[in-house]
Scaffold this motif. Structure first.
Motif, mmCIF file in Angstrom:
data_model
loop_
_atom_site.group_PDB
_atom_site.id
_atom_site.type_symbol
_atom_site.label_atom_id
_atom_site.label_comp_id
_atom_site.label_asym_id
_atom_site.label_seq_id
_atom_site.Cartn_x
_atom_site.Cartn_y
_atom_site.Cartn_z
ATOM 1 N N PRO A 103 -8.767 6.886 -8.922
ATOM 2 C CA PRO A 103 -8.296 5.825 -9.823
ATOM 3 C C PRO A 103 -7.287 6.290 -10.869
ATOM 4 O O PRO A 103 -6.627 5.451 -11.495
ATOM 5 N N HIS A 156 0.817 -1.220 0.000
ATOM 6 C CA HIS A 156 0.000 0.000 0.000
ATOM 7 C C HIS A 156 0.849 1.268 0.000
ATOM 8 O O HIS A 156 0.348 2.352 -0.295
ATOM 9 N N PRO A 189 -7.918 4.706 -2.958
ATOM 10 C CA PRO A 189 -8.869 3.955 -3.787
ATOM 11 C C PRO A 189 -9.903 4.836 -4.488
ATOM 12 O O PRO A 189 -10.470 4.406 -5.497
ATOM 13 N N ASN A 190 -10.126 6.035 -3.992
ATOM 14 C CA ASN A 190 -11.112 6.935 -4.603
ATOM 15 C C ASN A 190 -10.507 7.827 -5.679
ATOM 16 O O ASN A 190 -11.184 8.718 -6.201
ATOM 17 N N SER A 198 -3.787 2.421 -5.916
ATOM 18 C CA SER A 198 -5.138 1.870 -5.880
ATOM 19 C C SER A 198 -5.516 1.406 -4.474
ATOM 20 O O SER A 198 -6.704 1.304 -4.144
ATOM 21 N N ILE A 199 -4.504 1.138 -3.638
ATOM 22 C CA ILE A 199 -4.756 0.758 -2.244
ATOM 23 C C ILE A 199 -4.743 1.990 -1.352
ATOM 24 O O ILE A 199 -5.632 2.184 -0.518
#
Length: 275
Positions: free
Chosen positions: A62, A50, A59-60, A55-56
């Motif tokens: 992209p 992470h 996540p919001n 993306s980890i």
């Protein structure tokens, strides 16, 4: 020091990560990572997935992509560490970065840097054989619930640092194995696998900290054969913690429960990288 050399402090480093999107917006984060030597003798830098995967971490968002990984390395004089450090940018991210598809673990295999890095006499102290493998996790003589362990990293957030700012050195904290180590701990709030729950206070910035089991019992010596003997071992990587919803100041939001990714994830990535 419980079978652990103090030189472990010198091979644990801060990392700086920059993510960018297509129009140049940046997100910058910091974490922890550490050096080890693979079975074939290659330099490996270990951290959490992470820390390097937007993306980890975001996540919001992209559109964010990994742009730069930098490792803070130390200068030495006559093989002795100094307080002087610099961040060095990894040049070959595309070729050296390996990440687990399901656990929170990434490694950099023989990372190359944008300029010559300082020679580090401590780089090779943590070796392949120091990692706990799957068979050993199933052996309660090696590791069991309620075992005392230690993690070493750079906790801090929002510009507040809780590590040695002059020497840029990590701090060690104690934790306790809180779940069955032979079984991957599962909880809806943890999105990765190969996890052990830990009772201890891991904070932001600690992600990527090595977690060690101290030596236990008496080492073999002549006729002495202590069945409780265990050398100091690397059990995994500190990966996160649980927050509690509360109205008190944020420092009290920590539940006292953290979690680590088992060292088996490091071993699987070394196998994936064929080293």
């Amino acid at each position: 020091m419980l079978g652990l050399t103090t030189n472990i402090f010198w091979i644990t480093h801060r990392i700086k990560i920059i993510f960018t999107d297509d129009i140049g917006n940046e997100k910058i984060g910091y974490g922890t990572g550490f050096w080890m030597i693979s079975q074939s003798g290659k330099n490996i830098f270990v951290t959490n997935k992470h820390n390097v995967d937007p993306s980890i971490k975001f996540p919001n968002k992209p559109l964010l992509k990994l742009y730069k990984i930098s490792i803070e390395l130390r200068y030495y004089e006559s093989s002795q560490p100094t307080e002087n450090t610099d961040f060095f940018d990894v040049e070959n991210i595309e070729n050296c970065l390996f990440s687990s598809p399901s656990s929170d673990c990434s490694i950099l295999v023989e990372p190359k840097f944008h300029k010559e890095i300082p020679s580090d006499p401590n780089r090779e102290i943590l070796k392949f054989e120091n990692l706990i493998d799957e068979k050993s996790f199933a052996n309660r003589l090696i590791i069991g619930p309620m075992e005392t362990s230690f993690f070493i990293g750079f906790p801090g957030q929002n510009g507040r640092h809780w590590w040695d700012e002059k020497w840029k050195l990590p701090v060690a904290r104690q934790c306790t194995v809180a779940s069955l180590p032979q079984i991957s701990f599962t909880n809806d709030q943890i999105k990765t696998d190969d996890i052990i729950l830990m009772s201890g206070l891991s904070f932001s910035g600690s992600s990527g900290s090595p977690v060690f089991l101290p030596a236990r019992g008496f080492p073999p010596d002549g006729d002495i054969n202590d069945p409780a003997w265990r050398p100091a071992l690397l059990a995994g990587i500190m990966s996160g913690h649980f927050w509690e919803e509360t109205s008190v100041p944020s420092m009290f939001h920590h539940t006292g429960l953290s979690y680590m990714t088992r060292s088996t994830s490091i071993l699987k990535l070394l196998q994936q990288a064929n080293i």
